[in-house]
Motif scaffolding. Sequence first.
Motif, PDB file in Angstrom:
ATOM      1  N   ALA A   1      12.583  -2.793   1.060  1.00  0.00           N
ATOM      2  CA  ALA A   1      11.329  -2.310   1.649  1.00  0.00           C
ATOM      3  C   ALA A   1      11.574  -1.263   2.721  1.00  0.00           C
ATOM      4  O   ALA A   1      10.633  -0.721   3.279  1.00  0.00           O
ATOM      5  N   GLY A   2      12.834  -0.993   3.031  1.00  0.00           N
ATOM      6  CA  GLY A   2      13.146   0.052   3.996  1.00  0.00           C
ATOM      7  C   GLY A   2      13.773  -0.442   5.280  1.00  0.00           C
ATOM      8  O   GLY A   2      14.043   0.352   6.176  1.00  0.00           O
ATOM      9  N   LEU A   3      13.978  -1.733   5.413  1.00  0.00           N
ATOM     10  CA  LEU A   3      14.599  -2.282   6.616  1.00  0.00           C
ATOM     11  C   LEU A   3      16.110  -2.371   6.396  1.00  0.00           C
ATOM     12  O   LEU A   3      16.671  -3.440   6.199  1.00  0.00           O
ATOM     13  N   GLU A   4      16.754  -1.226   6.439  1.00  0.00           N
ATOM     14  CA  GLU A   4      18.194  -1.214   6.172  1.00  0.00           C
ATOM     15  C   GLU A   4      19.009  -1.646   7.380  1.00  0.00           C
ATOM     16  O   GLU A   4      20.086  -2.192   7.238  1.00  0.00           O
ATOM     17  N   SER A   5      18.512  -1.391   8.599  1.00  0.00           N
ATOM     18  CA  SER A   5      19.196  -1.874   9.807  1.00  0.00           C
ATOM     19  C   SER A   5      18.625  -3.245  10.139  1.00  0.00           C
ATOM     20  O   SER A   5      17.843  -3.420  11.062  1.00  0.00           O
ATOM     21  N   LEU A   6      19.024  -4.205   9.352  1.00  0.00           N
ATOM     22  CA  LEU A   6      18.435  -5.535   9.420  1.00  0.00           C
ATOM     23  C   LEU A   6      19.490  -6.561   9.814  1.00  0.00           C
ATOM     24  O   LEU A   6      20.572  -6.595   9.231  1.00  0.00           O
TER      25      LEU A   6
ATOM     26  N   GLY B   1      -1.237 -19.650  12.964  1.00  0.00           N
ATOM     27  CA  GLY B   1      -0.700 -18.518  13.708  1.00  0.00           C
ATOM     28  C   GLY B   1       0.018 -17.481  12.873  1.00  0.00           C
ATOM     29  O   GLY B   1       0.538 -16.516  13.419  1.00  0.00           O
ATOM     30  N   ALA B   2       0.050 -17.653  11.562  1.00  0.00           N
ATOM     31  CA  ALA B   2       0.696 -16.652  10.702  1.00  0.00           C
ATOM     32  C   ALA B   2      -0.134 -15.379  10.690  1.00  0.00           C
ATOM     33  O   ALA B   2      -1.356 -15.416  10.794  1.00  0.00           O
ATOM     34  N   ARG B   3       0.541 -14.241  10.591  1.00  0.00           N
ATOM     35  CA  ARG B   3      -0.158 -12.951  10.572  1.00  0.00           C
ATOM     36  C   ARG B   3      -0.230 -12.366   9.167  1.00  0.00           C
ATOM     37  O   ARG B   3      -0.896 -11.359   8.951  1.00  0.00           O
ATOM     38  N   GLY B   4       0.474 -12.983   8.220  1.00  0.00           N
ATOM     39  CA  GLY B   4       0.455 -12.498   6.864  1.00  0.00           C
ATOM     40  C   GLY B   4       0.847 -13.587   5.890  1.00  0.00           C
ATOM     41  O   GLY B   4       1.310 -14.663   6.292  1.00  0.00           O
ATOM     42  N   TYR B   5       0.681 -13.283   4.603  1.00  0.00           N
ATOM     43  CA  TYR B   5       0.885 -14.289   3.576  1.00  0.00           C
ATOM     44  C   TYR B   5       1.325 -13.593   2.298  1.00  0.00           C
ATOM     45  O   TYR B   5       0.686 -12.629   1.877  1.00  0.00           O
ATOM     46  N   ILE B   6       2.433 -14.008   1.720  1.00  0.00           N
ATOM     47  CA  ILE B   6       2.937 -13.433   0.474  1.00  0.00           C
ATOM     48  C   ILE B   6       3.170 -14.584  -0.499  1.00  0.00           C
ATOM     49  O   ILE B   6       3.809 -15.577  -0.161  1.00  0.00           O
ATOM     50  N   ARG B   7       2.637 -14.408  -1.710  1.00  0.00           N
ATOM     51  CA  ARG B   7       2.816 -15.446  -2.731  1.00  0.00           C
ATOM     52  C   ARG B   7       4.028 -15.134  -3.601  1.00  0.00           C
ATOM     53  O   ARG B   7       4.253 -13.981  -3.961  1.00  0.00           O
ATOM     54  N   LYS B   8       4.793 -16.176  -3.938  1.00  0.00           N
ATOM     55  CA  LYS B   8       5.927 -16.049  -4.864  1.00  0.00           C
ATOM     56  C   LYS B   8       5.380 -16.063  -6.284  1.00  0.00           C
ATOM     57  O   LYS B   8       4.434 -16.814  -6.539  1.00  0.00           O
ATOM     58  N   PRO B   9       5.931 -15.363  -7.235  1.00  0.00           N
ATOM     59  CA  PRO B   9       6.983 -14.371  -7.032  1.00  0.00           C
ATOM     60  C   PRO B   9       6.407 -13.101  -6.422  1.00  0.00           C
ATOM     61  O   PRO B   9       5.223 -12.809  -6.584  1.00  0.00           O
ATOM     62  N   PHE B  10       7.227 -12.361  -5.709  1.00  0.00           N
ATOM     63  CA  PHE B  10       6.760 -11.162  -5.028  1.00  0.00           C
ATOM     64  C   PHE B  10       7.712 -10.012  -5.352  1.00  0.00           C
ATOM     65  O   PHE B  10       8.808 -10.211  -5.854  1.00  0.00           O
ATOM     66  N   THR B  11       7.238  -8.810  -5.044  1.00  0.00           N
ATOM     67  CA  THR B  11       8.059  -7.618  -5.249  1.00  0.00           C
ATOM     68  C   THR B  11       8.411  -7.023  -3.888  1.00  0.00           C
ATOM     69  O   THR B  11       7.788  -7.350  -2.870  1.00  0.00           O
ATOM     70  N   ALA B  12       9.400  -6.143  -3.888  1.00  0.00           N
ATOM     71  CA  ALA B  12       9.776  -5.462  -2.644  1.00  0.00           C
ATOM     72  C   ALA B  12       8.596  -4.656  -2.110  1.00  0.00           C
ATOM     73  O   ALA B  12       8.402  -4.572  -0.889  1.00  0.00           O
ATOM     74  N   ASP B  13       7.777  -4.081  -2.995  1.00  0.00           N
ATOM     75  CA  ASP B  13       6.604  -3.326  -2.543  1.00  0.00           C
ATOM     76  C   ASP B  13       5.598  -4.230  -1.829  1.00  0.00           C
ATOM     77  O   ASP B  13       4.990  -3.832  -0.832  1.00  0.00           O
ATOM     78  N   GLN B  14       5.420  -5.439  -2.326  1.00  0.00           N
ATOM     79  CA  GLN B  14       4.509  -6.370  -1.659  1.00  0.00           C
ATOM     80  C   GLN B  14       5.042  -6.738  -0.278  1.00  0.00           C
ATOM     81  O   GLN B  14       4.284  -6.819   0.690  1.00  0.00           O
ATOM     82  N   VAL B  15       6.344  -6.954  -0.194  1.00  0.00           N
ATOM     83  CA  VAL B  15       6.958  -7.259   1.100  1.00  0.00           C
ATOM     84  C   VAL B  15       6.762  -6.076   2.039  1.00  0.00           C
ATOM     85  O   VAL B  15       6.394  -6.243   3.205  1.00  0.00           O
ATOM     86  N   LYS B  16       6.989  -4.875   1.529  1.00  0.00           N
ATOM     87  CA  LYS B  16       6.828  -3.669   2.339  1.00  0.00           C
ATOM     88  C   LYS B  16       5.409  -3.566   2.881  1.00  0.00           C
ATOM     89  O   LYS B  16       5.192  -3.328   4.072  1.00  0.00           O
ATOM     90  N   GLN B  17       4.418  -3.771   2.007  1.00  0.00           N
ATOM     91  CA  GLN B  17       3.014  -3.675   2.420  1.00  0.00           C
ATOM     92  C   GLN B  17       2.656  -4.689   3.502  1.00  0.00           C
ATOM     93  O   GLN B  17       1.961  -4.375   4.455  1.00  0.00           O
TER      94      GLN B  17
END
Length: 127
Positions: free
Chosen positions: A26-31, A102-118
Amino acid sequence: MSEVRALIVDDSSVMRKIIERSLRQAGLESLIVFEAASGLEGLEVLRSKKVDLILSDINMPSMDGLEFVRQLHSQQLAPGVPVVMITTESSEEHVKQAIQAGARGYIRKPFTADQVKQRVLSLLSPA
């Protein structure tokens, strides 16, 4: 993007690696990634490490992700740090519980790198 320190909380080591890889894609290479296999372990990590982002599963042994989020807020272990829940749970009730905890976001499995990025990149403050 500057260095990002992320905590990934999931009882599956394979899933933790998949999430880490998706963050890098997703672009977080310095992770820098810290890992925990349960909410209890996640709280322990947060007592000694500062992080910029937390991604947590909901269904885990010892302490589930919802209780983990409640505890990290009540103990003020990571004030202001965005938490994104990643889970197979798809019901609206689980989404509501995650947001109320207190969560600020929610991603359902299975997911794609684009979904993580968004879902993730918009939560990180510019350096």
